[in-house]
Design an enzyme around this catalytic site. Structure first.
Site, PDB file in Angstrom:
ATOM      1  N   ARG A 139       5.449   7.600   6.837  1.00  0.00           N
ATOM      2  CA  ARG A 139       5.973   6.265   7.148  1.00  0.00           C
ATOM      3  C   ARG A 139       6.408   6.162   8.606  1.00  0.00           C
ATOM      4  NH1 ARG A 139       7.546   3.753   1.863  1.00  0.00           N
ATOM      5  NH2 ARG A 139       8.691   2.135   2.930  1.00  0.00           N
ATOM      6  N   TYR A 142       5.205   3.619  11.359  1.00  0.00           N
ATOM      7  CA  TYR A 142       5.788   2.281  11.264  1.00  0.00           C
ATOM      8  C   TYR A 142       7.272   2.306  11.637  1.00  0.00           C
ATOM      9  CZ  TYR A 142       7.025  -2.239   9.100  1.00  0.00           C
ATOM     10  OH  TYR A 142       7.490  -3.513   8.854  1.00  0.00           O
ATOM     11  N   GLU A 144       9.265   4.630  13.139  1.00  0.00           N
ATOM     12  CA  GLU A 144       9.605   5.041  14.505  1.00  0.00           C
ATOM     13  C   GLU A 144       9.037   4.050  15.515  1.00  0.00           C
ATOM     14  OE1 GLU A 144      11.884   7.027  14.880  1.00  0.00           O
ATOM     15  OE2 GLU A 144      11.681   8.902  13.783  1.00  0.00           O
ATOM     16  N   ARG A 183       1.766  -4.234  -1.284  1.00  0.00           N
ATOM     17  CA  ARG A 183       3.206  -4.143  -1.475  1.00  0.00           C
ATOM     18  C   ARG A 183       3.545  -4.540  -2.915  1.00  0.00           C
ATOM     19  NH1 ARG A 183       5.253  -7.031   3.982  1.00  0.00           N
ATOM     20  NH2 ARG A 183       3.148  -7.901   3.910  1.00  0.00           N
ATOM     21  N   SER A 186       3.179  -8.456  -4.599  1.00  0.00           N
ATOM     22  CA  SER A 186       1.826  -8.935  -4.880  1.00  0.00           C
ATOM     23  C   SER A 186       1.126  -8.017  -5.883  1.00  0.00           C
ATOM     24  CB  SER A 186       1.024  -9.070  -3.586  1.00  0.00           C
ATOM     25  OG  SER A 186       1.214  -7.950  -2.762  1.00  0.00           O
ATOM     26  N   ASN A 187       1.320  -6.703  -5.766  1.00  0.00           N
ATOM     27  CA  ASN A 187       0.706  -5.789  -6.740  1.00  0.00           C
ATOM     28  C   ASN A 187       1.117  -6.141  -8.163  1.00  0.00           C
ATOM     29  OD1 ASN A 187      -0.605  -4.260  -4.840  1.00  0.00           O
ATOM     30  ND2 ASN A 187       0.395  -2.323  -5.349  1.00  0.00           N
ATOM     31  N   GLY A 204      10.937   4.457 -11.033  1.00  0.00           N
ATOM     32  CA  GLY A 204      11.322   3.042 -10.907  1.00  0.00           C
ATOM     33  C   GLY A 204      12.810   2.844 -10.681  1.00  0.00           C
ATOM     34  N   ASP A 269       9.644   7.626   0.263  1.00  0.00           N
ATOM     35  CA  ASP A 269       9.942   6.280  -0.249  1.00  0.00           C
ATOM     36  C   ASP A 269      11.472   6.115  -0.334  1.00  0.00           C
ATOM     37  OD1 ASP A 269       7.975   4.279  -2.091  1.00  0.00           O
ATOM     38  OD2 ASP A 269      10.123   4.091  -2.454  1.00  0.00           O
ATOM     39  N   PRO A 270      12.057   5.152   0.382  1.00  0.00           N
ATOM     40  CA  PRO A 270      13.525   5.019   0.369  1.00  0.00           C
ATOM     41  C   PRO A 270      14.070   4.775  -1.043  1.00  0.00           C
ATOM     42  CG  PRO A 270      12.582   3.748   2.156  1.00  0.00           C
ATOM     43  CD  PRO A 270      11.426   4.210   1.317  1.00  0.00           C
TER      44      PRO A 270
HETATM   45  P1  NAD Z   1       1.182  -9.057   7.643  1.00  0.00           P
HETATM   46  O1  NAD Z   1       0.444  -7.779   7.602  1.00  0.00           O
HETATM   47  O2  NAD Z   1       0.822 -10.126   6.637  1.00  0.00           O
HETATM   48  O3  NAD Z   1       1.106  -9.718   9.077  1.00  0.00           O
HETATM   49  C1  NAD Z   1       0.945  -8.999  10.266  1.00  0.00           C
HETATM   50  C2  NAD Z   1       0.016  -9.795  11.175  1.00  0.00           C
HETATM   51  O4  NAD Z   1      -0.130  -9.113  12.425  1.00  0.00           O
HETATM   52  C3  NAD Z   1      -1.396  -9.933  10.604  1.00  0.00           C
HETATM   53  O5  NAD Z   1      -1.850 -11.248  10.771  1.00  0.00           O
HETATM   54  C4  NAD Z   1      -2.216  -8.946  11.440  1.00  0.00           C
HETATM   55  O6  NAD Z   1      -3.580  -9.284  11.491  1.00  0.00           O
HETATM   56  C5  NAD Z   1      -1.518  -9.031  12.768  1.00  0.00           C
HETATM   57  N1  NAD Z   1      -1.672  -7.835  13.625  1.00  0.00           N
HETATM   58  C6  NAD Z   1      -1.499  -6.540  13.275  1.00  0.00           C
HETATM   59  N2  NAD Z   1      -1.704  -5.735  14.338  1.00  0.00           N
HETATM   60  C7  NAD Z   1      -2.006  -6.555  15.390  1.00  0.00           C
HETATM   61  C8  NAD Z   1      -2.325  -6.316  16.754  1.00  0.00           C
HETATM   62  N3  NAD Z   1      -2.387  -5.084  17.246  1.00  0.00           N
HETATM   63  N4  NAD Z   1      -2.590  -7.385  17.542  1.00  0.00           N
HETATM   64  C9  NAD Z   1      -2.553  -8.653  17.042  1.00  0.00           C
HETATM   65  N5  NAD Z   1      -2.260  -8.919  15.754  1.00  0.00           N
HETATM   66  C10 NAD Z   1      -1.989  -7.891  14.938  1.00  0.00           C
HETATM   67  O7  NAD Z   1       2.727  -8.678   7.499  1.00  0.00           O
HETATM   68  P2  NAD Z   1       4.016  -9.606   7.359  1.00  0.00           P
HETATM   69  O8  NAD Z   1       4.670  -9.275   6.086  1.00  0.00           O
HETATM   70  O9  NAD Z   1       3.674 -11.030   7.643  1.00  0.00           O
HETATM   71  O10 NAD Z   1       4.929  -9.017   8.522  1.00  0.00           O
HETATM   72  C11 NAD Z   1       5.102  -9.690   9.759  1.00  0.00           C
HETATM   73  C12 NAD Z   1       6.075  -8.921  10.632  1.00  0.00           C
HETATM   74  O11 NAD Z   1       7.342  -8.825   9.977  1.00  0.00           O
HETATM   75  C13 NAD Z   1       5.643  -7.486  10.945  1.00  0.00           C
HETATM   76  O12 NAD Z   1       5.997  -7.171  12.271  1.00  0.00           O
HETATM   77  C14 NAD Z   1       6.464  -6.656   9.972  1.00  0.00           C
HETATM   78  O13 NAD Z   1       6.697  -5.362  10.472  1.00  0.00           O
HETATM   79  C15 NAD Z   1       7.739  -7.475   9.889  1.00  0.00           C
HETATM   80  N6  NAD Z   1       8.427  -7.214   8.613  1.00  0.00           N
HETATM   81  C16 NAD Z   1       7.982  -7.786   7.457  1.00  0.00           C
HETATM   82  C17 NAD Z   1       8.623  -7.509   6.257  1.00  0.00           C
HETATM   83  C18 NAD Z   1       8.191  -8.123   4.956  1.00  0.00           C
HETATM   84  O14 NAD Z   1       8.763  -7.788   3.916  1.00  0.00           O
HETATM   85  N7  NAD Z   1       7.225  -9.025   4.923  1.00  0.00           N
HETATM   86  C19 NAD Z   1       9.708  -6.629   6.242  1.00  0.00           C
HETATM   87  C20 NAD Z   1      10.113  -6.049   7.447  1.00  0.00           C
HETATM   88  C21 NAD Z   1       9.475  -6.372   8.625  1.00  0.00           C
HETATM   89  N1  UDP Z   2       5.933   0.212  -5.479  1.00  0.00           N
HETATM   90  C1  UDP Z   2       5.596   0.400  -6.816  1.00  0.00           C
HETATM   91  N2  UDP Z   2       4.355   0.005  -7.217  1.00  0.00           N
HETATM   92  C2  UDP Z   2       3.461  -0.601  -6.386  1.00  0.00           C
HETATM   93  C3  UDP Z   2       3.824  -0.806  -5.033  1.00  0.00           C
HETATM   94  C4  UDP Z   2       5.065  -0.377  -4.624  1.00  0.00           C
HETATM   95  O1  UDP Z   2       6.382   0.941  -7.611  1.00  0.00           O
HETATM   96  O2  UDP Z   2       2.360  -0.949  -6.861  1.00  0.00           O
HETATM   97  C5  UDP Z   2       7.279   0.635  -5.048  1.00  0.00           C
HETATM   98  C6  UDP Z   2       7.311   1.485  -3.797  1.00  0.00           C
HETATM   99  O3  UDP Z   2       7.159   2.855  -4.118  1.00  0.00           O
HETATM  100  C7  UDP Z   2       8.684   1.166  -3.249  1.00  0.00           C
HETATM  101  C8  UDP Z   2       8.914  -0.295  -3.661  1.00  0.00           C
HETATM  102  O4  UDP Z   2       7.998  -0.534  -4.726  1.00  0.00           O
HETATM  103  O5  UDP Z   2       9.666   1.964  -3.859  1.00  0.00           O
HETATM  104  C9  UDP Z   2       8.641  -1.292  -2.525  1.00  0.00           C
HETATM  105  O6  UDP Z   2       7.381  -0.984  -1.992  1.00  0.00           O
HETATM  106  P1  UDP Z   2       6.664  -1.871  -0.876  1.00  0.00           P
HETATM  107  O7  UDP Z   2       5.416  -1.170  -0.502  1.00  0.00           O
HETATM  108  O8  UDP Z   2       6.580  -3.273  -1.365  1.00  0.00           O
HETATM  109  O9  UDP Z   2       7.694  -1.896   0.338  1.00  0.00           O
HETATM  110  P2  UDP Z   2       8.633  -0.791   1.039  1.00  0.00           P
HETATM  111  O10 UDP Z   2      10.004  -1.328   0.830  1.00  0.00           O
HETATM  112  O11 UDP Z   2       8.469   0.540   0.388  1.00  0.00           O
HETATM  113  O12 UDP Z   2       8.183  -0.781   2.440  1.00  0.00           O
END
Ligand code: NAD
Ligand code: UDP
Length: 310
Positions: A139, A142, A144, A183, A186-187, A204, A269-270
């Site tokens: 992990r 992402y 770091e 994630r 959606s899964n 779980g 996995d946290p």
């Molecule tokens: P996502 O994967 O749906 O969206 C990421 C977008 O960035 C995508 O459209 C992808 O094509 C684009 N992308 C990736 N690498 C790129 C690059 N090198 N140049 C240009 N575009 C690039 O993910 P998301 O859930 O929408 O997350 C958006 C942001 O929020 C990310 O930075 C993610 O780390 C942060 N974030 C999201 C969550 C969450 O739960 N959704 C949690 C923590 C942080």
């Molecule tokens: N997870 C799960 N089944 C799945 C996908 C994820 O049990 O099909 C668990 C995963 O191991 C983690 C939590 O659900 O403990 C959240 O995972 P996700 O990938 O959505 O985000 P994370 O918080 O781990 O970045």
């Protein structure tokens, strides 16, 4: 204002672009379409919206007032697919966006993550906690990467006076998560709707706290426009569930015949994750308003629609 959203064709980015356009701004969406899709933003195409195919690891010059730097794959499945590229995106990409902000004097907001807390020893997580991240695990590309992105933001601020904002996003869900996102939300929804086995990783008992996407977008915009507060600030929903409880909730909500099965827990996995949002409440007057039940209902409805389209 003219606003740049990197990663704007992704899940969170597309909702942010939509909201900014509704507020009357001109939006430039920049994306390399690694995990994002034109389908997410095609409905926004008009004279106030521009789409640029570009990878943020390459420099770009645009005249903008605000930069929301969201470009980075967020699902473990996708960020581990090409880990070196993931780090480049957070490091070289963030340097490029900060260079742009410095040059055109734009304010820049970095989408950081709860992952900077790693497998946390402080619960709920407060912004002053430095975290417990494995620097050499699967992990780390992402976690770091995002930690360095925060460091870069602070150093450009201290060294060059760049106007920055840092948010730490906790697990967020909603419509437009990609079907292959991988994630948990959606899964589980897709598995439930197809009456397939629900894949719980580990036993779980690990916890997560899920925030609906419109609540997150509200918090992002409040943070960007908040005078004199640069963060970092946690944005998430403090209602915490075990992953097993979450699987059961989704089965109930969809009326699915799916069984729950247990697969191996991925490395590092946290075990627990829940935001302290006192700082966001105090500084931004923000807290989530969408309950897990209603947010999940809207998300299920979206995936039902997606499946019906095929
Ligand atoms: P996502 O994967 O749906 O969206 C990421 C977008 O960035 C995508 O459209 C992808 O094509 C684009 N992308 C990736 N690498 C790129 C690059 N090198 N140049 C240009 N575009 C690039 O993910 P998301 O859930 O929408 O997350 C958006 C942001 O929020 C990310 O930075 C993610 O780390 C942060 N974030 C999201 C969550 C969450 O739960 N959704 C949690 C923590 C942080
Ligand atoms: N997870 C799960 N089944 C799945 C996908 C994820 O049990 O099909 C668990 C995963 O191991 C983690 C939590 O659900 O403990 C959240 O995972 P996700 O990938 O959505 O985000 P994370 O918080 O781990 O970045």
């Amino acid at each position: 204002m003219r606003i740049l959203v990197t990663g704007g064709a992704g899940f969170v980015g597309s909702h942010l672009c939509e909201r900014l356009i509704k507020e009357g701004h001109d939006v430039i969406c920049l994306d390399n379409f690694f995990t994002g899709s034109k389908k997410n933003i095609i409905h926004l195409m008009d004279s106030h919206f521009e789409l640029v195919r570009h990878d943020i690891i390459e420099p770009i010059l645009l005249e903008v007032d605000r930069i929301y730097n969201l470009a980075c794959p967020a699902s473990p499945v996708h960020y581990q697919y090409n880990p070196v590229k993931t780090i480049k995106t957070s490091v070289a990409g963030t340097i490029n966006m900060l260079g742009l902000a410095k040059r055109v004097r734009a304010r820049i907001l970095q989408a950081s993550t709860s992952e900077v807390y790693g497998d946390p020893h402080v619960h709920p997580q407060t912004e002053d906690y430095w975290g417990n991240v494995n620097p050499i695990g699967i992990r780390s590309c992402y976690d770091e990467g995002k930690r360095v992105a925060e460091t870069l933001m602070m150093d450009y601020h201290r060294q060059n006076g760049v106007d920055i904002r840092i948010i730490r996003i906790f697990n967020t869900y909603g419509p437009r998560m990609a079907e292959n996102d991988g994630r948990v939300v959606s899964n589980f929804i897709l598995q439930a709707l197809r009456n397939e086995d629900i894949t719980v990783y580990g036993d779980g008992s690990q916890t997560r706290s899920f925030c609906y996407v419109s609540d997150l977008v509200e918090g992002m915009i409040r943070m960007m426009e908040c005078p004199g507060f640069i963060g970092p600030v946690n944005l998430g929903n403090p209602v915490e569930n075990t992953i097993l409880e979450f699987a059961e909730k989704i089965i109930d909500l969809t009326g699915s015949k799916s069984r729950i099965i247990f697969n191996p827990l991925p490395q590092d996995d946290p075990k627990q994750r829940r935001p302290s949002i006192s700082l966001a409440e105090e500084k931004l007057g923000w807290k989530p308003s969408v309950t897990l039940e209603s947010g999940l209902r809207m998300t299920v409805e979206y995936f039902v629609g997606q499946i019906a389209k095929r």
